[in-house]
Design an enzyme around this catalytic site. Structure first.
Site: not given
Length: 411
Positions: A75, A201
């Site tokens: 992970r 963003d």
């Protein structure tokens, strides 16, 4: 900015070495290709792993505290993911590191959770991506975090909205439906003066056309699904952080179990190498189509930041070095049925969400239904286009037929 060492959690970080000739296009090609990851081949291999085996218990315990350039657990990534993260960090001068996520929305939401706590206020731009708005009204609200939406053209006036509980300001410039360009430097200055974190963003422009970290933004978010991948076959997001925010971002990312597959990271890294040349083509063709649409009697307005008629064009000229392939246009009158006739008959434009791939797309959108801080008014229905890599004249011919269908139904 060249590739740097991995941090203590095994994630890609970049450090500046100011080597001559190390310009952006060169970094796109060379970033993340460290010798220990490529081992003599051009591309880093796909390292697939869940379990990592240790030679001893002592080594396992040591790796828990120091995974510097060492495998720890699947992970936490392998050289395949670290390479992509390192390359993305290298595109943002002044950045500390980058983490990868299974989608752009996952990147946005994790970044917000990394900096907000119950009792905080978030200032969110009113032109934000709809799933970002939904997260604010759902998960953040349930966790005692208040969201206040603000006018995307507020600029320095954002200072008047910053209160004692304001922790973060979120930008999206331009907005992905209505394309208002924000005054990023002014908002960052107001935020820093009051100790607020800034997030953006930056998917539309990417760091190639808007270097937001150099402007002082704390967290730069990309939906890598779009222009980084560029081939409509991988979902991925990324967040690149300043040194001050890096520990909090890393802690939230690991606590939430966010990770991406090495196969997806490999494909995204492959797309990254050609992003500059693809963006140049998207820009050229989109501007040609946008200028043609401006001249059509069926079109009331074209919302493209590179056009002087678009809100925020002066800011785009000042801050951006280019434009991508996504923009909208507003029809002159008509209703949804007339707009649908235009879109349904298009031969070269697919009807589908997302953008940034090699194919052109067209979707209907109605921004008024989601605005809260500002009122959206238009002369007719809105159509959003993504201009792909097809011949621009073919796309124009297709749109010309679509506008004829629109005109026939509108009457």
């Amino acid at each position: 900015m060249g590739g740097g060492p991995l941090d203590a959690e095994g994630d890609g970080r970049g450090v500046s070495d100011d080597r001559p000739g190390d310009r952006t296009d060169t970094r796109l090609v060379t970033g993340g290709r460290r010798a220990e990851w490529t081992q003599g081949i051009v591309n880093p291999a796909v390292w697939r792993a869940s379990t990592i085996l240790y030679d001893s218990v002592a080594e396992m315990r040591a790796r828990h505290h120091d995974t510097h350039e060492k495998l720890y657990y699947g992970r936490r990534g392998t050289p395949t993911q670290w390479s992509l993260a390192d390359a993305l960090t290298g595109l943002e001068p002044g950045a500390e590191g980058t983490l990868l996520y299974p989608s752009g929305v996952a990147a946005v939401t994790t970044a917000l959770l990394a900096v907000l706590k119950p009792g905080d206020e978030l200032l969110m731009v009113d032109s934000a991506y709809e799933p970002t708005r939904a997260f604010c009204g759902n998960i953040l609200k349930r966790n005692g975090i208040r969201t206040t939406f603000y006018d995307p053209l507020a600029g320095a006036a954002i200072a008047d909205m910053i209160g004692p509980d304001t922790r973060a300001i979120f930008m999206e410039s331009p907005g992905s439906l209505t394309f208002e360009v924000q005054d990023v430097p002014a908002i960052v200055a107001a935020a820093k003066a009051r100790g607020c974190v800034t997030l953006i963003d930056n998917t539309w422009a990417t760091p190639l056309y808007l270097p937001v970290m150099a402007m002082g933004v704390d967290l730069s978010i990309l939906a890598c699904t779009k222009y980084v991948v560029g081939h409509s076959d991988v979902m991925m997001g990324s967040v690149t952080a300043s040194a001050a925010l890096w520990p909090a971002l890393r802690a939230a990312t690991h606590a939430l179990g966010q990770c991406v597959s090495p196969d997806d990271a490999y494909l995204a890294a492959r797309g990254l190498r050609t992003m500059s040349v693809r963006l140049a083509r998207h820009q050229e063709s989109a501007l040609k189509v946008a200028r043609w649409l401006e001249a059509q009697p069926e079109v009331a307005r074209v919302l493209h930041p590179a056009l002087p008629s678009c809100p925020g064009h002066a800011l785009w000229q000042r801050d951006f070095s280019g434009a991508s392939g996504l923009f909208s246009f507003i029809l002159d009158g008509g209703d949804d049925a007339a707009r649908t006739a235009l879109i349904d008959g298009l031969r070269l434009f697919g009807i589908g969400f997302s953008w940034g791939g090699f194919e052109s797309l067209a979707i209907p959108s109605d921004p008024a239904s989601i605005r809260t801080a500002t009122r959206w008014q238009a002369e007719g229905p809105l159509v959003r286009l993504h201009i792909g890599l097809e011949d621009a004249d073919d796309l124009i011919a297709d749109l010309a037929e679509g506008l004829a269908r629109f005109r026939a139904v509108r009457g």
